[in-house]
Design an enzyme around this catalytic site. Structure first.
Site, PDB file in Angstrom:
ATOM      1  N   ASP A   1      -8.911  -3.488  -7.614  1.00 58.54           N
ATOM      2  CA  ASP A   1      -8.384  -2.424  -6.824  1.00 58.54           C
ATOM      3  C   ASP A   1      -9.046  -1.105  -7.141  1.00 58.54           C
ATOM      4  O   ASP A   1      -8.628  -0.425  -8.249  1.00 58.54           O
ATOM      5  CB  ASP A   1      -6.934  -2.294  -6.805  1.00 58.54           C
ATOM      6  CG  ASP A   1      -6.448  -1.420  -5.678  1.00 58.54           C
ATOM      7  OD1 ASP A   1      -7.134  -0.541  -4.938  1.00 58.54           O
ATOM      8  OD2 ASP A   1      -5.144  -1.355  -5.415  1.00 58.54           O
TER       9      ASP A   1
ATOM     10  N   CYS B   1       0.937  -1.122  -0.110  1.00 59.12           N
ATOM     11  CA  CYS B   1       0.047  -0.054   0.030  1.00 59.12           C
ATOM     12  C   CYS B   1       0.696   1.108  -0.031  1.00 59.12           C
ATOM     13  O   CYS B   1       1.642   1.372  -1.029  1.00 59.12           O
ATOM     14  CB  CYS B   1      -1.133  -0.241   1.148  1.00 59.12           C
ATOM     15  SG  CYS B   1      -2.024   1.344   1.370  1.00 59.12           S
TER      16      CYS B   1
ATOM     17  N   HIS C   1      -7.491  -4.279  -3.641  1.00 55.06           N
ATOM     18  CA  HIS C   1      -6.244  -3.583  -2.661  1.00 55.06           C
ATOM     19  C   HIS C   1      -6.286  -4.272  -1.486  1.00 55.06           C
ATOM     20  O   HIS C   1      -7.086  -5.096  -0.757  1.00 55.06           O
ATOM     21  CB  HIS C   1      -6.585  -2.285  -2.445  1.00 55.06           C
ATOM     22  CG  HIS C   1      -5.621  -1.518  -2.037  1.00 55.06           C
ATOM     23  ND1 HIS C   1      -4.514  -1.070  -3.079  1.00 55.06           N
ATOM     24  CD2 HIS C   1      -5.448  -1.044  -0.622  1.00 55.06           C
ATOM     25  CE1 HIS C   1      -3.918  -0.236  -2.046  1.00 55.06           C
ATOM     26  NE2 HIS C   1      -4.174  -0.207  -0.742  1.00 55.06           N
TER      27      HIS C   1
END
Length: 222
Positions: free
Chosen positions: A164, A117, A191
């Protein structure tokens, strides 16, 4: 396994979670956190790389803003984490702490970097701007598409989820076009697919991405 302190070049001290393998380390892995801090999941990731034979160090790069941050994955914690990562933390300070961690990790041998991330973005920036990195694996790094003028100093692989909503496939296509020499792996996942603390966890994708990351580390670290 445990907490220790490191000092950056400007004298700032920050926490780092360190997990060591049984026996001699094959090398080292620096694990870069998500926006949620060095929480239980990131510690588990570090433990996993230690179990694979590497010394694993996860620096608390939010310590510059607030010490010992550990957040969950919903609601206010998500908002708070975004604020810490993209408004509170000065990128140049985070890079100082990452460089100090890489240098400390170097006492165990060659150093790889992996991040998730926000940490995926920081992994890409580290591979391009910092020294002492043998290879890097960036997971769903939001913002990488805005940093494509950079050139990595070491081998890099990237992982994205095609579901995502935070990183559209158009961004992934830009990454592929700008750096055709970098393996960019796309998974049928959302994600955060590597995090088994989140609803978006996708076991098959997480396992495959880890296999690819360990293969990279095995080739370039030992």
């Amino acid at each position: 396994m445990g907490q220790r302190q490191l000092r950056a070049v400007d004298g700032f001290t920050f926490g780092v979670y360190e997990a060591l393998p049984e026996g001699e380390a094959k090398g080292a892995v620096v694990v870069i956190q998500e926006i949620f801090g060095v929480n239980s999941h990131i510690r588990e990731v570090a433990d996993g790389y230690a179990a694979a034979g590497y010394a694993a160090l996860a620096p608390q790069i939010f310590d510059r803003v607030e010490r010992d941050v550990e957040l969950g994955y919903e609601g206010d914690d998500m908002t708070r984490g975004m604020g810490l990562a993209f408004q509170g933390l000065a990128r140049e300070d985070a890079m100082k702490d990452l460089q100090a961690t890489i240098e400390e990790a170097g006492k165990y041998g060659k150093v790889g970097v992996v991040g998730y991330c926000f940490g995926g973005l920081m992994t890409w920036l580290s591979a391009c701007d910092l020294s002492g990195i043998a290879c890097a694996s960036a997971y769903y790094g939001g913002g990488i598409a805005g940093e494509l003028e950079r050139t990595a100093k070491c081998p890099v692989i990237m992982h994205f989820g095609e579901l995502d909503a935070h990183i559209p496939m158009s961004d992934v296509d830009q990454v592929k076009a700008a750096h055709p020499d970098i393996p960019v792996h796309v998974y049928g996942a959302d994600h955060g697919f590597n995090c088994d603390h989140r609803a978006s966890y996708h076991e098959a994708s997480a396992n495959l991405a880890r296999e690819r990351t360990l293969a990279l580390f095995g080739e370039h670290i030992g």
